[in-house]
Design a protein around this motif. Structure first.
Motif, PDB file in Angstrom:
ATOM      1  N   ASP A 402       0.837  -1.203   0.000  1.00  0.00           N
ATOM      2  CA  ASP A 402       0.000   0.000   0.000  1.00  0.00           C
ATOM      3  C   ASP A 402       0.868   1.247   0.000  1.00  0.00           C
ATOM      4  O   ASP A 402       1.803   1.359   0.793  1.00  0.00           O
ATOM      5  N   GLY A 403       0.563   2.164  -0.873  1.00  0.00           N
ATOM      6  CA  GLY A 403       1.267   3.440  -0.858  1.00  0.00           C
ATOM      7  C   GLY A 403       2.522   3.460  -1.701  1.00  0.00           C
ATOM      8  O   GLY A 403       3.186   4.487  -1.793  1.00  0.00           O
ATOM      9  N   LEU A 404       2.889   2.340  -2.275  1.00  0.00           N
ATOM     10  CA  LEU A 404       4.089   2.278  -3.110  1.00  0.00           C
ATOM     11  C   LEU A 404       3.733   1.661  -4.454  1.00  0.00           C
ATOM     12  O   LEU A 404       2.776   0.881  -4.559  1.00  0.00           O
ATOM     13  N   ASP A 405       4.504   2.002  -5.466  1.00  0.00           N
ATOM     14  CA  ASP A 405       4.340   1.300  -6.733  1.00  0.00           C
ATOM     15  C   ASP A 405       4.734  -0.157  -6.524  1.00  0.00           C
ATOM     16  O   ASP A 405       5.579  -0.470  -5.680  1.00  0.00           O
ATOM     17  N   PRO A 406       4.111  -1.060  -7.299  1.00  0.00           N
ATOM     18  CA  PRO A 406       4.513  -2.465  -7.154  1.00  0.00           C
ATOM     19  C   PRO A 406       6.027  -2.616  -7.324  1.00  0.00           C
ATOM     20  O   PRO A 406       6.639  -1.970  -8.181  1.00  0.00           O
ATOM     21  N   ILE A 407       6.600  -3.444  -6.499  1.00  0.00           N
ATOM     22  CA  ILE A 407       8.057  -3.612  -6.484  1.00  0.00           C
ATOM     23  C   ILE A 407       8.393  -4.945  -7.131  1.00  0.00           C
ATOM     24  O   ILE A 407       7.940  -5.999  -6.676  1.00  0.00           O
ATOM     25  N   THR A 408       9.167  -4.890  -8.191  1.00  0.00           N
ATOM     26  CA  THR A 408       9.534  -6.116  -8.901  1.00  0.00           C
ATOM     27  C   THR A 408      11.036  -6.341  -8.756  1.00  0.00           C
ATOM     28  O   THR A 408      11.835  -5.439  -8.998  1.00  0.00           O
ATOM     29  N   LEU A 409      11.384  -7.522  -8.347  1.00  0.00           N
ATOM     30  CA  LEU A 409      12.792  -7.858  -8.134  1.00  0.00           C
ATOM     31  C   LEU A 409      13.087  -9.212  -8.762  1.00  0.00           C
ATOM     32  O   LEU A 409      12.181 -10.017  -9.021  1.00  0.00           O
ATOM     33  N   GLU A 410      14.360  -9.437  -8.966  1.00  0.00           N
ATOM     34  CA  GLU A 410      14.794 -10.729  -9.497  1.00  0.00           C
ATOM     35  C   GLU A 410      16.012 -11.172  -8.703  1.00  0.00           C
ATOM     36  O   GLU A 410      16.984 -10.428  -8.587  1.00  0.00           O
ATOM     37  N   ASP A 411      15.946 -12.348  -8.142  1.00  0.00           N
ATOM     38  CA  ASP A 411      17.065 -12.892  -7.373  1.00  0.00           C
ATOM     39  C   ASP A 411      17.501 -14.215  -7.992  1.00  0.00           C
ATOM     40  O   ASP A 411      16.677 -14.980  -8.509  1.00  0.00           O
ATOM     41  N   HIS A 412      18.780 -14.455  -7.930  1.00  0.00           N
ATOM     42  CA  HIS A 412      19.325 -15.708  -8.455  1.00  0.00           C
ATOM     43  C   HIS A 412      19.963 -16.497  -7.327  1.00  0.00           C
ATOM     44  O   HIS A 412      20.491 -15.909  -6.376  1.00  0.00           O
ATOM     45  N   GLY A 413      19.953 -17.782  -7.455  1.00  0.00           N
ATOM     46  CA  GLY A 413      20.580 -18.583  -6.418  1.00  0.00           C
ATOM     47  C   GLY A 413      20.814 -20.008  -6.865  1.00  0.00           C
ATOM     48  O   GLY A 413      20.481 -20.405  -7.992  1.00  0.00           O
ATOM     49  N   TYR A 414      21.381 -20.742  -5.962  1.00  0.00           N
ATOM     50  CA  TYR A 414      21.795 -22.115  -6.249  1.00  0.00           C
ATOM     51  C   TYR A 414      21.415 -22.982  -5.062  1.00  0.00           C
ATOM     52  O   TYR A 414      21.643 -22.596  -3.909  1.00  0.00           O
ATOM     53  N   MET A 415      20.817 -24.114  -5.346  1.00  0.00           N
ATOM     54  CA  MET A 415      20.476 -25.058  -4.285  1.00  0.00           C
ATOM     55  C   MET A 415      21.285 -26.323  -4.538  1.00  0.00           C
ATOM     56  O   MET A 415      21.025 -27.053  -5.503  1.00  0.00           O
ATOM     57  N   GLY A 416      22.267 -26.550  -3.706  1.00  0.00           N
ATOM     58  CA  GLY A 416      23.230 -27.602  -3.967  1.00  0.00           C
ATOM     59  C   GLY A 416      22.684 -29.007  -3.786  1.00  0.00           C
ATOM     60  O   GLY A 416      23.200 -29.954  -4.370  1.00  0.00           O
ATOM     61  N   ALA A 417      21.650 -29.133  -2.962  1.00  0.00           N
ATOM     62  CA  ALA A 417      21.120 -30.477  -2.714  1.00  0.00           C
ATOM     63  C   ALA A 417      19.714 -30.609  -3.273  1.00  0.00           C
ATOM     64  O   ALA A 417      18.848 -31.244  -2.686  1.00  0.00           O
ATOM     65  N   GLY A 418      19.494 -29.965  -4.368  1.00  0.00           N
ATOM     66  CA  GLY A 418      18.215 -30.102  -5.021  1.00  0.00           C
ATOM     67  C   GLY A 418      17.225 -29.064  -4.572  1.00  0.00           C
ATOM     68  O   GLY A 418      17.521 -28.221  -3.725  1.00  0.00           O
ATOM     69  N   PRO A 419      16.028 -29.136  -5.139  1.00  0.00           N
ATOM     70  CA  PRO A 419      15.013 -28.134  -4.807  1.00  0.00           C
ATOM     71  C   PRO A 419      14.692 -28.104  -3.322  1.00  0.00           C
ATOM     72  O   PRO A 419      14.203 -27.113  -2.803  1.00  0.00           O
ATOM     73  N   GLY A 420      14.985 -29.217  -2.665  1.00  0.00           N
ATOM     74  CA  GLY A 420      14.689 -29.247  -1.230  1.00  0.00           C
ATOM     75  C   GLY A 420      15.714 -28.501  -0.392  1.00  0.00           C
ATOM     76  O   GLY A 420      15.517 -28.279   0.793  1.00  0.00           O
ATOM     77  N   ASP A 421      16.804 -28.098  -1.003  1.00  0.00           N
ATOM     78  CA  ASP A 421      17.823 -27.349  -0.268  1.00  0.00           C
ATOM     79  C   ASP A 421      17.393 -25.883  -0.273  1.00  0.00           C
ATOM     80  O   ASP A 421      17.675 -25.147  -1.207  1.00  0.00           O
ATOM     81  N   LEU A 422      16.719 -25.534   0.765  1.00  0.00           N
ATOM     82  CA  LEU A 422      15.936 -24.299   0.706  1.00  0.00           C
ATOM     83  C   LEU A 422      16.625 -23.086   1.311  1.00  0.00           C
ATOM     84  O   LEU A 422      16.076 -21.999   1.307  1.00  0.00           O
ATOM     85  N   ARG A 423      17.823 -23.299   1.821  1.00  0.00           N
ATOM     86  CA  ARG A 423      18.438 -22.178   2.533  1.00  0.00           C
ATOM     87  C   ARG A 423      18.575 -20.952   1.646  1.00  0.00           C
ATOM     88  O   ARG A 423      18.383 -19.823   2.068  1.00  0.00           O
ATOM     89  N   ALA A 424      18.946 -21.203   0.390  1.00  0.00           N
ATOM     90  CA  ALA A 424      19.172 -20.068  -0.503  1.00  0.00           C
ATOM     91  C   ALA A 424      17.905 -19.237  -0.672  1.00  0.00           C
ATOM     92  O   ALA A 424      17.963 -18.016  -0.814  1.00  0.00           O
ATOM     93  N   LEU A 425      16.771 -19.909  -0.635  1.00  0.00           N
ATOM     94  CA  LEU A 425      15.513 -19.188  -0.838  1.00  0.00           C
ATOM     95  C   LEU A 425      15.139 -18.310   0.357  1.00  0.00           C
ATOM     96  O   LEU A 425      14.425 -17.331   0.214  1.00  0.00           O
ATOM     97  N   SER A 426      15.632 -18.676   1.524  1.00  0.00           N
ATOM     98  CA  SER A 426      15.248 -17.886   2.695  1.00  0.00           C
ATOM     99  C   SER A 426      15.891 -16.502   2.650  1.00  0.00           C
ATOM    100  O   SER A 426      15.504 -15.623   3.404  1.00  0.00           O
TER     101      SER A 426
END
Lengths: 620, 665
Positions: A402-426
């Motif tokens: 609310d009160g701001l223009d929509p914010i669009t971002l792009e982040d890149h990362g790597y999950m070494g132990a597969g999609p379940g390796d979620l630390r990078a996403l946090s």
């Protein structure tokens, strides 16, 4: 189709609200009339939606259990409760003595051998039922009788307190998905062993994988919530009691609903004559005015356990808003529809996944929402691909505040132990935006939508910095040095990139260190934020994970001021700008000269090298 | 009439006094005086409309009128405009103020952190800023702000000068001097190897540029760049040039403090830090550099040449010094703010600006008794009775005094006394601290001042009286001696010369006896006592400290302290022997005991240790028997040596029959 269902639900809630307020209050018995040995009954749902009686016998009354609150100790000689003892989800079950409502089943002892429970006196609970809430407390919530969302009003101290959820205002430092929750839990005092504690609140998880459920359990158990695998709550209401609240009926506080669900289960103690009801008999988070969505619920089974027994249940129909989370009870306003945050999650790059799009509504709360978003994200990935192999990801997301223009971002990362390796996403910057929305110190605002697309690409496409070198260790001041960065790539030939680094003339005669780091590890000096937009700008001012950044530490200092960062100050000016007559001087930092190059792949590793800068250029 | 409102912040007064003013014993042994008679003494005080000359005289100077600049943290740049207007560049909000008459008004906003440089050209005010290296052109008429240029590779614009055709900018962090056309086109005139060109000055065709890192001043004439002078220090913070004379403020600035997490995030007020050392130089037209003034306690922040004088602003105490012909210096202005950051002292309306906090000052000639000099609080060390206040000077001078017992003058101090037009007794009541104030009329010159005082006498405290007697150690008897070293500690708060008297008595006696005659004057805190003339036994000594040498009889104070009892044992034990066959028997006796060691030797041979009959060396009388074993036939001399615990030893001998048969004990 899913989104359509979600749009229909609030309307359904509106219709159901009319039927929710059906009961007249019974007569009540004050706690000072309760005597040991008195017998009566309680009401709770053992299965389905119809409350059933269970016998109770008063053991005694514990006076001054909480501030201005006694506790009635009862025995529950019910065949189920004899072996299940204190049952999570029964919290709030009304207890009657001599036909009068005396309170709510609410407390138990962990590992207790007898079916003994503590009852919160009804007087304490009904006192909360009538308590007004501040008009600004639930921005975005909708009065079902009126239709339009509640206006976001001007600043008010009350609003700020609810928004900050007891945590410090957000100043712009990096955070992650669990930052606010862990900060909240760090401030709690765990109950001592042997102390009576609220009957655990089962958090019924629908549509979650075991691993994500366990992760959520780890994070939330300290709140007194015990995540259990339950249903998704997507079954349409079958009977009338699934559409309205009744005394002794099950109630859910919906943290997530939609394609996955997380619902805290308890029992309604008493539905008032107005549009409010009280439940639980103890707090959920003890957070005061809370604004979480609630729902009717259906009990499938009572699971008896030597450690903890629980009701297994699921939400049936959204209805009402948890408006007060207090010592003696939670209070639900059935005429108010809580504001939730719609989140769409799209997964790309998976071959024929069972599902590639997820839509959920999230409860809005500074402490809870980031963890719920992460859980949703993690769950979607793991449910779609449990592969244990390297995965690159690109997260593109738009956050509406609310009160701001929509914010669009792009982040890149790597999950070494597969999609379940979620630390990078946090570590997505999404979670910084969450804190800005909830915890900024400048103006009230509200997170209203999240749209996130996650591109997954199997394989290790990272570049690992192996070595950095320069043609010669002695360099001229004012020259540009070509730093050769050698990077290793899995199953590919090495990659070499050259970063031109200019050696400032003022480093003549100095020995300087150049550090090479992935952009994700480089902390940028930000101006002290002056407003909401400054905070958002900080999120943009960062290096991408696909950048290699050469950092050259300068001997000079810089200062951070509100709205400005000034670098490389000469000593006299540094002294002049470091005011001593005020309370907010510039904040010093070591000036770094940075040069980066985007290598198109997520970078890992680091290297450094030391150069000797000549006193004077050789050919000058 | 306006005065500076500088608070009298006085720290470490007593320590500073020893360095800045004389507090000397005078004719009477107890009377002392504060004497203030040089520039350092007077500089330590506060000036209001007065100035301190380098020859140690205080004369009427200028008064100042302070105008606040909104809530700004610092003013950093100053420029005169047409119509008597003065423009002031400020931070931390990048604003420019205009001062006309006594009116201060915001004039323009740049949106930057700091307006760090200003230059006026016709109807345009140019403003250099940081941290983005932008220069703005501002219409003097309506204050309309236009960005003139963002200089490439530049974050800081430290200095601007207008030569009638174009603007020159000294910048950082690449150390470049730019020429900027009125349309905004910028070109690099010189790229210095140093990081910052902090200051520029124009004198005819010569453009002078001062740098940081190395304290260099460049002379830029057309395309020719030369080093005017390489100064000691690491920063040319300010320079000015006029008539072929270049005045240079060269500083030695300390390295910045390490950045810690607390310093980078703290928002609390920081303590005063040590600043740099300042040097003021004058470079003549012939290139000769002459150091005019040095200050090791603060650095210089601004400099201006006005006629035959050079003014320099300081960065720690908020002062302006004036250096005249012959290197005469006067502390011209002393304001509350920490730094004087910009000077425009030329013309008939001299003004200057300050940083930390921001203020604009007008300076005017002091009239009549507007000029005052106030000493720092003078510390007598203890409550003192004040004597005569005297001074030396010419012209109308009046003095006032006040006194109090706190280091900082506050409401607990007395009011200022009535003025004294001529020397006389100080009229303030007895106290530990005294402050004096001189009010200077037109033409007055104060050269020296002194105030006499008699501090309240303080008693010296004697403690820890100890006798380094030989002691009594049965395990390790000391070497015998009859000299006992007596030592004591003394706390002498007022530093009076002390003499000591020592007395002794045997433990159990009451009467003290002097250890030495009255004509022996002991002034050290130790004394060696010869105990050979007294019987062995336990003794106590007493030390008396007296300040009678510095104070007349009724005012003399004494303190007395006694030691713990200690043993005096100067006498040898006695030994009695009998010898029957090879069997030696005897008894050793000592007056104080115990016997610490027994030995025997046969015919002058080696000494052999033996034990008494009870096997314990624990009494003043020890009986013993010794089986000497099988001895060769013939007479033998057997010696026994007994040593007491104090180390005194006695030897006895006995001669026995020859060929005594060996016996078993």
């Amino acid at each position: 189709m899913r989104a359509r269902i979600l749009r229909v639900l609030p309307f359904a809630a509106f219709v159901l609200a009319a039927g929710a307020i059906a009961q007249q209050g019974p007569s009540t018995m004050p706690v000072d009339q309760v005597r040991p040995g008195m017998t009566g009954y309680g009401l709770t749902v053992f299965r389905g939606t119809e409350p059933e009686r269970f016998d109770v016998e008063v053991v005694d009354v514990l006076h001054g259990f909480r501030p201005d609150q006694d506790l009635i100790l009862i025995r529950t000689p019910h065949p189920t409760l004899e072996h299940a003892r204190a049952v999570g989800g029964m919290s709030g079950s009304p207890i009657y003595l001599e036909g009068k409502l005396v309170g709510a089943y609410a407390y138990g002892w962990p590992f207790g051998m007898d079916p003994i429970a503590g009852v919160t006196p009804i007087a304490n609970m009904t006192a909360e039922m009538d308590r007004p809430y501040r008009p600004d407390s639930f921005p975005g919530a909708r009065e079902l009788a009126l239709g339009p969302p509640r206006a976001r009003s001007a600043r008010s101290a009350g609003y700020d307190r609810r928004r900050l959820a007891g945590l410090p205002a957000y100043r712009g430092d990096r955070t992650d998905a669990f930052g606010p929750l862990r900060a909240h839990l760090a401030g709690r005092t765990p109950p001592a062993e042997g102390r009576m504690r609220p009957a655990a609140t089962p958090l019924m998880l629908g549509g979650f994988t075991d691993r994500v459920a366990a992760m959520l359990g780890d994070e939330m158990e300290a709140m007194g919530w015990v995540p259990l695998q339950g249903g998704g709550g997507r079954r349409a209401p079958q009977v009338d009691t699934e559409r309205r609240f009744v005394d002794g009926g099950a109630i859910g506080v919906q943290l997530v609903r939609g394609d996955i669900s997380a619902t805290a289960i308890g029992t309604v103690t008493h539905v008032g004559t107005g549009r409010r009801l009280v439940a639980f008999g103890h707090p959920m988070m003890n957070a005061g005015e809370l604004g979480l969505p609630t729902a009717t619920a259906r009990v499938l089974h009572i699971l008896a356990s030597t450690a903890r027994s629980f009701k297994i249940a699921e939400a049936t129909a959204p209805l009402g808003t948890l408006v007060h989370d207090r010592q003696a009870a939670i209070v639900v306003d059935t005429g108010l529809e809580a504001a939730t945050i719609p989140m769409r999650l799209k997964l790309n790059g998976l071959v024929q996944p069972p599902r590639d799009e997820w839509n959920v509504e999230l409860a809005s709360h500074r402490v809870l929402t980031p963890t719920l978003i992460f859980s949703t994200l993690a769950n979607a990935i793991e449910a779609s691909s449990s592969d244990k192999t390297d995965v690159m990801f690109t997260a593109r997301y738009t956050v509406t505040i609310d009160g701001l223009d929509p914010i669009t971002l792009e982040d890149h990362g790597y999950m070494g132990a597969g999609p379940g390796d979620l630390r990078a996403l946090s570590g997505l910057r999404l979670f910084d935006l969450m804190e800005i929305a909830y915890g900024n110190a400048f103006e009230p605002t509200r997170l209203t939508a999240i749209d996130l697309e996650l591109d997954l690409e199997f394989g290790d496409e990272t570049l690992t910095i192996v070595e950095a070198s320069v043609p010669t260790q002695e360099v001229d001041p004012g020259s540009t040095v070509e730093v050769r960065v050698r990077m290793r790539r899995y199953d590919e030939s090495e990659v070499v990139r050259v970063i031109p680094v200019r050696i400032p003339e003022r480093l003549a005669g100095e020995s300087v260190k150049i550090e090479l780091n992935p952009g994700s590890r480089v902390g940028v000096e930000h101006a002290v934020p002056r407003n909401l937009q400054d905070l958002v700008n900080r999120v943009y001012e960062s290096y991408d994970a696909t950048a290699v950044v050469a950092e050259l530490k300068m001997p000079s200092r810089g200062l951070r001021f509100p709205g400005h960062v000034v670098r490389s100050l000469p000593r006299g000016a540094l002294d002049a700008l470091t005011r001593q007559s005020g309370t907010e001087p510039g904040r010093p930092f070591v000036t770094q000269v940075r040069q980066s190059v985007d290598v198109g792949h997520v970078v890992q590793g680091s290297a450094d090298l030391t150069l000797d800068v000549r006193e004077r250029p050789r050919h000058r | 009439m306006t005065f500076s409102r500088r608070a009298l912040v006085l720290t470490a007064v007593s320590a500073a006094l020893s360095a800045t003013l004389a507090s000397l014993p005078a004719e009477a042994v107890s009377t002392r005086q504060f004497r203030l008679d040089d520039a350092g003494d007077f500089d330590a005080g506060e000036l209001e409309g007065a100035m301190v000359r380098s020859d140690g005289a205080v004369v009427p100077g200028i008064t100042t009128t302070r105008l606040a600049l909104g809530d700004e943290a610092l003013a950093y740049a100053i420029a005169r405009g047409p119509g008597g207007a003065v423009y002031v560049g400020t931070g931390d909000a990048g604003k420019i103020y205009r001062v006309r008459g006594g009116e201060v008004a915001p004039f323009a906003e740049t949106g930057q952190l700091l307006v760090s440089a200003l230059a006026v050209a016709g109807d345009t005010l140019y403003a250099g800023t940081l941290p983005e290296g932008r220069i703005y052109a501002i219409a003097l008429g309506d204050g309309a702000v236009r960005e003139l240029v963002k200089l490439p590779d530049t974050e800081h614009v430290w200095a601007l000068v207008w030569n009638g055709q174009r603007l020159y900018a000294g910048t950082g962090p690449e150390g470049k001097v730019f020429a900027i056309e009125p349309g905004g086109a910028a070109s690099v005139v010189y790229d210095a190897p140093q990081g910052h060109v902090l200051t520029l000055a124009l004198d005819g065709e010569d453009l002078y540029a001062g740098t940081d890192g190395e304290a260099l001043v460049y002379r830029i004439r057309g395309n020719q760049v030369s080093v005017l002078h390489d100064f000691e220090g690491n920063e040319i913070t300010a320079l000015d040039a006029a008539g072929g004379v270049v005045a240079v403020a060269a500083n030695e600035m300390p390295a910045p403090r390490p950045v810690t997490s607390s310093s980078s995030s703290s928002t609390s007020r920081t303590k005063a830090r040590s600043t740099g050392k300042g040097r003021l130089w004058r470079v003549s037209a012939d290139g000769r550099a002459e150091r005019l003034f040095r200050d090791d306690d603060e650095h210089f922040t601004a400099v201006q040449v006005v006629g035959e004088h050079i003014f320099v602003g300081t960065g720690k105490e908020g002062r302006i010094h004036r250096i005249g012909p012959g290197r005469t210096r006067a502390t011209y202005v002393d304001v509350d703010e920490r730094q004087v950051t910009g000077l425009a002292l030329d013309g008939d309306r001299p003004v200057f600006v300050t940083g930390d906090s921001a203020a604009f000052y007008r300076a005017g000639q002091a009239q009549g008794e507007e000029a005052t000099w106030t000493s720092k609080a003078l510390d007598a060390g203890f409550v003192a009775r004040w004597g005569r206040l005297d001074w030396r000077g010419e012209g109308p001078i009046r003095f006032r005094t006040r006194s109090g017992n706190s280091e900082d003058p506050n409401e607990t101090w007395t009011d200022w006394s009535a003025p004294m037009a001529s020397p006389g007794p100080v009229r303030s009541p007895a106290a530990r601290y005294l402050q004096i104030r001189a009010e200077l009329g037109a033409g007055a010159v104060l050269r020296a001042s002194q105030a006499f005082y008699l501090p309240q006498n303080q008693r010296a405290n004697v403690s820890n009286v100890r006798a380094d007697a030989r002691g009594s150690d049965p395990d390790n008897p000391p070497s015998p001696s009859s000299r006992v070293k007596i030592q004591w500690s003394v706390d002498n708060p007022d530093g009076d010369d002390l003499r000591y008297r020592l007395r002794f008595r045997a433990e159990g006696q009451e009467r003290w006896r002097p250890m030495f005659d009255e004509d022996v004057e002991v002034t050290d805190s130790h004394y060696t006592w010869d105990t050979s003339g007294i019987p062995d036994g336990w003794y106590v000594v007493q030390v008396e400290a007296s300040d009678e040498n510095e104070n007349p009889g009724p005012l003399t104070l004494r303190d007395v302290r006694a030691s713990e009892p200690f043993l005096v044992d100067d006498h040898d034990p006695t030994v009695e022997l009998t010898l029957r066959g090879g069997n030696l028997a005897g008894v050793a006796r000592d007056a104080m005991g115990p016997i610490a060691k027994l030995e025997y030797a046969v015919d002058g041979g080696d000494w052999h240790v033996f034990f008494p009959e009870d096997q314990l060396l624990d009494e003043a009388t020890e009986r013993f028997t010794v089986d000497l074993g099988e001895l060769e036939a013939g007479p033998h001399v057997v010696a026994v040596r007994a040593t007491d615990a104090a180390g005194n030893a006695a030897v006895a001998e006995i001669e026995g029959p020859a060929g005594a048969a060996p016996q078993n004990p």
